[in-house]
Design a protein around this motif. Structure first.
Motif, PDB file in Angstrom:
ATOM      1  N   THR A   1       0.898  -1.216   0.029  1.00 24.71           N
ATOM      2  CA  THR A   1      -0.020   0.101   0.010  1.00 24.71           C
ATOM      3  C   THR A   1       0.827   1.443  -0.076  1.00 24.71           C
ATOM      4  O   THR A   1       0.297   2.514  -0.092  1.00 24.71           O
ATOM      5  N   ASN A   2       2.179   1.369   0.232  1.00 25.62           N
ATOM      6  CA  ASN A   2       3.099   2.175   0.167  1.00 25.62           C
ATOM      7  C   ASN A   2       4.330   1.850  -0.128  1.00 25.62           C
ATOM      8  O   ASN A   2       4.801   0.826  -0.534  1.00 25.62           O
TER       9      ASN A   2
ATOM     10  N   SER B   1       1.299   5.429  -5.275  1.00 26.81           N
ATOM     11  CA  SER B   1      -0.042   5.612  -5.652  1.00 26.81           C
ATOM     12  C   SER B   1      -0.003   6.046  -7.182  1.00 26.81           C
ATOM     13  O   SER B   1      -1.191   6.046  -7.677  1.00 26.81           O
TER      14      SER B   1
END
Length: 255
Positions: A62-63, A176
């Motif tokens: 996620t990062n 992202s």
């Protein structure tokens, strides 16, 4: 276990990686390598694979800190000697390259350093029962350190059989900004001809689902049909020109 240094100065590899200006191009390089490894299964006379070829591109995390992109295939795989050759004979490949091959497992794998902290290559050759692994990091390149090629257990091998797994870890840009759809468009354009073979299956996966790459269907696009007749009637006008620099164009043909 085999310890070795890379067969070219690491700073040269870092400089080369700068030619990869987007992560999609970098990931396409690894998909290229998977497909090249499957050339063994091509029937040269009709370009069809003789068994299903599976290539998965898997996004995890996620990062930036926990991010990974895995490129996994079920092709012929590589032995520990093949992995050693990748490290020692950079830019040269022992794979059989014919006119249907896209590239070679050499300089392109070091494109990882433009976007990721490290790459791990796991592979099992189809004629072997053991898998081997090598990890190359940006620190390895910056400080000209040795890399270690080692045998790994089946529990640590991220595949179900012969093939190769590329694990790209710790994305150095904004995580992202990496989008499945952007990669889908890039790979669809890059592998358009090969995707026409129904035995080739390329998928892009993440926690939200998967995308199966499909060849572009030109028949779905609206446009004017071009109909050629022996009399040359009722056809759109087509004119072909040639033009040299500094000169006016010259008509080659027109209908």
């Amino acid at each position: 276990m085999i310890n070795t240094k890379l067969g070219i100065h690491p700073q040269t590899l870092i400089s080369f990686s700068g030619a990869y200006d987007n992560v999609e191009k970098c990931l396409a390089e690894f998909v290229d390598n998977s497909i090249d490894n499957a050339v063994e299964f091509l029937r040269d006379e009709n370009l069809n694979f003789v068994r299903p070829i599976m290539v998965d591109v898997i996004f995890q995390g996620t990062n930036k800190k926990n991010s990974q992109v895995i490129v996994r295939d079920n092709c012929v795989g590589m032995s520990d000697k093949d992995l050693l050759s990748i490290c020692k004979s950079i830019g040269r490949s022992k794979k059989r390259h014919g006119k249907f091959s896209n590239g070679q497992f050499g300089l392109g794998i070091f494109s990882f350093s433009q976007f990721f902290e490290k790459v791990t290559i796991q592979s099992m050759h189809e004629d072997a029962s053991d898998a081997h692994e090598v990890t190359i990091s940006k620190d390895t390149l910056s400080n000209n350190k040795e890399v270690i090629i080692k045998k790994i257990s089946k529990n640590n091998y991220n595949n179900n059989g012969p093939g190769t797994v590329i694990i790209l870890s710790h994305y150095t840009k904004r995580w992202s900004s990496v989008k499945k759809r952007k990669l889908e468009d890039f790979l669809n354009n890059h592998f358009e001809r090969l995707l026409k073979d129904e035995e080739l299956n390329i998928k892009i996966k993440d926690a939200k689902g998967e995308i199966v790459l499909k060849p572009f269907n030109y028949f779905d696009e609206e446009g004017e049909s071009l109909i050629e007749t022996s009399e040359g009637k009722n056809t759109p006008k087509i004119e072909l020109y040639t033009q040299k620099t500094g000169q006016s164009k010259a008509l080659i043909s027109g209908t």
